[in-house]
Design a protein around this motif. Structure first.
Motif, mmCIF file in Angstrom:
data_model
loop_
_atom_site.group_PDB
_atom_site.id
_atom_site.type_symbol
_atom_site.label_atom_id
_atom_site.label_comp_id
_atom_site.label_asym_id
_atom_site.label_seq_id
_atom_site.Cartn_x
_atom_site.Cartn_y
_atom_site.Cartn_z
ATOM 1 N N UNK B 20 -46.619 -46.247 -49.918
ATOM 2 C CA UNK B 20 -46.947 -44.933 -49.786
ATOM 3 C C UNK B 20 -46.847 -44.199 -51.001
ATOM 4 N N UNK B 80 -52.992 -53.389 -46.961
ATOM 5 C CA UNK B 80 -51.988 -52.198 -46.563
ATOM 6 C C UNK B 80 -52.079 -51.199 -47.310
ATOM 7 N N UNK B 82 -55.007 -49.944 -48.488
ATOM 8 C CA UNK B 82 -56.211 -49.093 -47.875
ATOM 9 C C UNK B 82 -55.813 -48.571 -46.622
ATOM 10 N N UNK B 83 -55.089 -49.192 -45.883
ATOM 11 C CA UNK B 83 -54.563 -48.384 -44.705
ATOM 12 C C UNK B 83 -53.720 -47.261 -44.898
ATOM 13 N N UNK B 84 -52.919 -47.476 -45.861
ATOM 14 C CA UNK B 84 -52.081 -46.186 -46.128
ATOM 15 C C UNK B 84 -52.926 -45.040 -46.626
ATOM 16 N N UNK B 86 -56.126 -44.330 -45.959
ATOM 17 C CA UNK B 86 -56.587 -43.957 -44.913
ATOM 18 C C UNK B 86 -55.983 -42.909 -44.107
ATOM 19 N N UNK B 87 -54.685 -43.316 -43.845
ATOM 20 C CA UNK B 87 -53.683 -42.400 -43.105
ATOM 21 C C UNK B 87 -53.530 -41.044 -43.871
#
Lengths: 417, 417
Positions: B20, B80, B82-84, B86-87
């Motif tokens: 993060x 992971x 990329x997900x973070x 996007x969030x």
């Protein structure tokens, strides 16, 4: 010589020692001269770890990224098994879904296999090479990894067996076959030598959790002879490599089952709840008005029984839901009471659904009556009944689960060796 | 607006909280309007775990399978991150080596990047999409994953920067730049604003372990301005997003370094051992006879000094090896004594090599003499000396390591702010 797919699940490949044991099963079949493709799951616990990280990163996340993360588990196992096989002198290589390729649709996270180009894998059978294929994954049209949803490695294995024209798809798991009922409840339960696809579908969806329902459907469509056997037995014990009669249960077309029995198994599903709506207005569309909102909320409605109400001018609607969904279902139904126009809602949890399964019952009468009589003789009250061509399901008080299973197992002669 | 590559190592992405934090660095640069490609390593410890499993499966293993297993670590981190991102509202997607593709040669386990087709990544910069690229990996000619060898993510980042024509390649690590010497030894060590590629190569190969030597070589060849900075500082602290003058050390072409210093840094390497062969027959091919067998055995020979022997009719050969290789080297040399024809073998371990580095010394005289005089004044005995255009290396007793580093750091004026 035959062509085989062997599939090993997460507990079977949980650590390097277990992977070594799996390799001995593979080597046995390869040494016998069979063409062998192996499909593997992620090491036990790995998929949960990877899924947990995705959720930690963001509770809501891009399914394409989730797939890239989670598919790595099978990739690792496939490589490790290939290394182990090579160390045992077996010619082997790993294949990731995108390398085969196993083509899927674009539903990332719950993709369906559309096509497997197994030409190169088949060509290498001629060089006596074993293909070790990462399960649970494929290549989506966007050129990214797609996963098939939980338990998808069974589906990968059956699809691979169809693609290479395998004589059999052996599913190695932590049980040694499919039993006439749960042996923890009825020690007299026997391992079946054969069971038809249709019966297995009813067994699996009713909680005899051996195989993913989807993989059985796929096996039925493509007539893939699927064999359930144990990965924990000594790979070199006598009979393990017997091609015609290995230890386990064959799931096959009913044509292959010579001596059909009327009833082949007793399944059960605990923690069911029953909801009854009293005096629902009897008009067209009433079922849709009730079950539409429940389906939208993801509540899985199972047994549905509709009766004329006592007074005759309305209807009583009774159905079951998983006990965990009862509060949600009740809230939805009470909120919509004015549209649904029912008099009263009654509910009860702590119930069990017991099912009698057998393709033979299509041509036999009196199978249901035998069940009702036997349960009544033991004082077991029946709360609801639904029947299909090859199954009778009976809803009872959960306290009577074991007694009911044993009673039905006995009354249909499944206790006999 | 500029184009940037940001690279984050294993400790920087060690868990979801750190990922993060990394995402905040990325978001800062993306929000500033830059085109951003990110290169990530595996989470700290993951690569070792995967390598350990391969070794457990078989001490000797197929490098292609090793690559399939080990590359999964970076695949997970990329997804992971990329997900973070996007969030956090950043448009991002992950790219595995085979998806870009990053094409390598066929040397599985230690592959070299040959070509990166970054066209699609660049096209997506127009859509303001951040590319999150799995480091350390590419696609070999056999259509299988190849890894670049340990620390290869630095190389991935520099190669990606060259491929997309990046203005800068920011290497985020656990130190905040390159220092004039080890700050644990000399608290007066200062962070350099700039250092030339050539100097950095000498610093890195001499044990100032900030960047992989190979990645610096690649940066030098492609003139990729490479910037070393900390991933653990607050991503939104003042100045962090300053494009022209962020906190850290720029590794660049010497043309970009306006005020060249004679000496820029003091490096050291502990645990060296010295071997002297006395009275070696002075004939052509003697060096090859000695060092050939050592190279074949994988012994890394470093400083080599050859002198006329006392009597004048033979030669003395002195060289250093890592202390851990001393026994192996001694055994090889004693076994081959008859062919090599030397009188005696002497060895000593517990030594340290201290090096004075600076491109300015090419045009200055007396730099070496200054070092010798300063060390002598402190009573530090010199056991061997080697020099190159931009480096003087001095072998001393290991007990004097810290004193020598501090003495040299002071005598060349590196203590001054």
């Amino acid at each position: 010589m035959a062509r085989l797919v062997l599939k090993f699940g997460g507990t079977s490949v949980g650590d390097i020692d277990r992977i070594r044991n799996v390799a001995r099963h593979v080597k046995r079949e390869a040494d016998a001269g069979h063409d062998v493709a192996v499909v593997v799951s992620a090491m036990a616990g790995k998929t949960n770890e990877l899924v947990g990280w995705c959720r930690q990163a963001s509770p809501i996340h891009d399914a394409r990224e989730y797939d890239a993360v989670v598919a790595s588990g099978e990739q690792v196992t496939a490589g490790l098994l290939a290394i182990t096989l090579q160390a045992m002198g077996v010619n082997a290589r790993s294949w990731q879904g995108w390398q085969v390729p196993i083509r899927t649709d674009g539903s990332h996270g719950a993709a369906r296999i559309q096509d497997i180009d197994a030409a190169e894998i088949v060509r290498r059978f001629e060089e006596r090479q074993v293909a070790v294929v990462a399960g649970f994954q494929g290549l989506a049209p966007d050129n990214r990894i797609a996963t098939l949803g939980r338990g998808g490695s069974d589906t990968s294995a059956v699809a691979m067996a169809a693609a290479i024209g395998a004589d059999r798809c052996d599913i190695y798991t932590d049980v040694d076959g499919v039993y006439t009922t749960d042996p923890r409840i009825e020690p007299k339960a026997r391992r079946m030598a054969r069971i038809s696809f249709e019966e297995m579908l009813e067994m699996a969806s009713l909680g005899a959790k051996v195989l993913q329902v989807r993989s059985v459907e796929l096996a039925m469509v493509h007539k893939v002879r699927t064999f359930v056997r144990s990965s924990f037995e000594d790979p070199d014990a006598p009979g393990m490599g017997d091609f015609d009669n290995p230890p386990g249960t064959l799931i096959c077309d009913e044509d292959e089952i010579v001596e059909q029995q009327v009833v082949t198994g007793i399944a059960y599903s605990k923690d069911e709840a029953q909801i009854s709506l009293r005096r629902v207005e009897d008009r067209p569309g009433v079922a849709a008005a009730i079950f539409g909102p429940l389906a939208d909320a993801g509540v899985n409605v199972d047994m549905i029984v509709q009766n004329i109400s006592e007074s005759g001018d309305a209807t009583d609607m009774t159905f079951t839901v998983p006990a965990g969904d009862l509060d949600k279902a009740t809230a939805i139904l009470e909120k919509a009471k004015s549209q649904m126009r029912y008099d009263a809602l009654q509910s009860e949890s702590g119930l069990t659904k017991v099912s009698v399964i057998g393709i033979g019952m299509r041509s036999h009468t009196g199978v249901a009556a035998t069940a009702f009589k036997a349960l009544a003789a033991r004082g077991i009250n029946i709360k609801a009944i639904t029947t299909s061509e090859i199954k009778i399901s009976i809803l009872i008080d959960g306290d009577f689960t074991e007694l009911a299973v044993r009673t039905l197992h006995g009354v249909y002669g499944l206790d006999k060796a």
